[in-house]
Design a protein around this motif. Structure first.
Motif, PDB file in Angstrom:
ATOM      1  N   ALA A  78       0.830  -1.209   0.000  1.00 11.98           N
ATOM      2  CA  ALA A  78       0.000   0.000   0.000  1.00 11.98           C
ATOM      3  C   ALA A  78       0.863   1.256   0.000  1.00 11.98           C
ATOM      4  CB  ALA A  78      -0.932  -0.020   1.207  1.00 11.98           C
ATOM      5  N   LYS A  79       1.919   1.256   0.803  1.00 13.09           N
ATOM      6  CA  LYS A  79       2.823   2.413   0.855  1.00 13.09           C
ATOM      7  C   LYS A  79       3.473   2.657  -0.510  1.00 13.09           C
ATOM      8  CE  LYS A  79       4.018   1.390   5.657  1.00 13.09           C
ATOM      9  NZ  LYS A  79       5.071   0.829   6.538  1.00 13.09           N
ATOM     10  N   GLU A  80       3.920   1.582  -1.141  1.00 13.48           N
ATOM     11  CA  GLU A  80       4.564   1.725  -2.455  1.00 13.48           C
ATOM     12  C   GLU A  80       3.587   2.262  -3.493  1.00 13.48           C
ATOM     13  OE1 GLU A  80       6.101  -2.152  -3.192  1.00 13.48           O
ATOM     14  OE2 GLU A  80       7.932  -1.822  -2.056  1.00 13.48           O
ATOM     15  N   LEU A  81       2.347   1.810  -3.432  1.00 10.40           N
ATOM     16  CA  LEU A  81       1.348   2.288  -4.397  1.00 10.40           C
ATOM     17  C   LEU A  81       1.040   3.763  -4.188  1.00 10.40           C
ATOM     18  CD1 LEU A  81      -1.086  -0.776  -4.419  1.00 10.40           C
ATOM     19  CD2 LEU A  81       0.396  -0.014  -6.286  1.00 10.40           C
ATOM     20  N   PHE A  82       1.040   4.212  -2.926  1.00  5.78           N
ATOM     21  CA  PHE A  82       0.798   5.634  -2.644  1.00  5.78           C
ATOM     22  C   PHE A  82       1.866   6.501  -3.308  1.00  5.78           C
ATOM     23  CE2 PHE A  82       1.932   9.274   0.080  1.00  5.78           C
ATOM     24  CZ  PHE A  82       0.754  10.006   0.008  1.00  5.78           C
ATOM     25  N   TYR A  83       3.131   6.153  -3.079  1.00  6.66           N
ATOM     26  CA  TYR A  83       4.212   6.957  -3.665  1.00  6.66           C
ATOM     27  C   TYR A  83       4.250   6.821  -5.185  1.00  6.66           C
ATOM     28  CZ  TYR A  83       5.895   7.835   1.027  1.00  6.66           C
ATOM     29  OH  TYR A  83       5.988   8.262   2.338  1.00  6.66           O
ATOM     30  N   CYS A  84       3.932   5.645  -5.672  1.00  9.43           N
ATOM     31  CA  CYS A  84       3.906   5.425  -7.126  1.00  9.43           C
ATOM     32  C   CYS A  84       2.860   6.319  -7.796  1.00  9.43           C
ATOM     33  CB  CYS A  84       3.620   3.943  -7.416  1.00  9.43           C
ATOM     34  SG  CYS A  84       3.569   3.544  -9.169  1.00  9.43           S
TER      35      CYS A  84
END
Length: 245
Positions: A19-25
């Motif tokens: 989820a964190k990676e998708l937010f920054y992506c």
């Protein structure tokens, strides 16, 4: 019901990392998104396989297209926060320090997964965000552009709620259902909020047939179970008495 349940070790933490990676992506430039999505794909498919999501390359490609299209929508949400909150000094501050914005961003990511018919994963992402921000937005809710949640904590938005454009919600607001019964799962149970509505702290609005009319202001601590005409001002009259001790 399954007789046995096998959950990979630290699986919830792996979903949180995803989820964190998708937010920054979602916030990156197009070129950097391409590189990030290549690295995210492996963990995405690992999570999907563990959840028996039935994720295929076609759905992954659809998801990638939606993530790439998300940044302008998030920009509108951030600008709505900046334009509505006199305490906001910059849009960058909203991106980095506003829990309401973070909750909305996670909702928009989980809503993409929900619309693709991928089970469980969108609920896990929304619950991760709930734990971080105190804001519980069901991924099935329908939310328009330029949405601002001030202070975030305690907000609950149900699965079948519909929120139009330019809506502001303060902390503690509930857009919920009147009844919690399993047989209602395929019915609209949560209210509809039309354009340019502001709902102040701790207001409770319940019912699938309830519509808050365009341009209305809903005051703090009100309890609403019927529709409100457009351009209404709804307030709760308190009975606070002040006297000498």
């Amino acid at each position: 019901m399954q007789e046995t349940l096998q959950i990979p070790f630290r699986f919830k933490e792996k979903v949180e990392d995803l989820a964190k990676e998708l937010f920054y992506c979602a916030l990156e430039s197009h070129d950097k998104q391409e590189a990030l999505l290549k690295s995210i794909k492996t963990s995405f498919f690992y999570v999907s396989e563990a959840l028996d999501c039935g994720l295929c390359n076609t759905k992954w490609e659809q998801f990638v297209a939606e993530i790439k299209a998300l940044k302008p929508k998030l920009q509108l949400d951030a600008e709505a926060a900046y334009n509505s909150d006199p305490a906001a000094k910059s849009v960058k501050e909203v991106y980095l320090a506003y829990p309401g914005f973070y909750a909305i961003a996670m909702y928009r990511i989980s809503h993409i997964l929900w619309q693709l018919g991928i089970p469980i994963l969108p609920r896990m992402i929304s619950e991760y965000s709930h734990g971080i921000t105190g804001t519980d937005i069901h991924p099935g809710a329908t939310i328009g552009h330029s949405f601002f949640i001030d202070h975030a904590t305690g907000v609950v938005i149900g699965e079948t709620a519909v929120i139009y454009n330019n809506v502001i919600i303060y902390q503690g607001v509930t857009l919920g259902g009147i009844k919690v019964e399993k047989e209602l799962e395929n019915t609209k149970r949560h209210p509809t909020i039309k354009d340019n509505v502001t709902i102040y702290a701790n207001a409770t609005i319940l019912g699938g047939d309830v519509v808050i009319g365009e341009g209305s202001i809903i005051g703090a601590n009100v309890w609403i179970t019927k529709s409100i005409p457009e351009n209404s001002l709804v307030t709760y009259k308190s009975d606070i008495k002040i006297s000498k001790r």
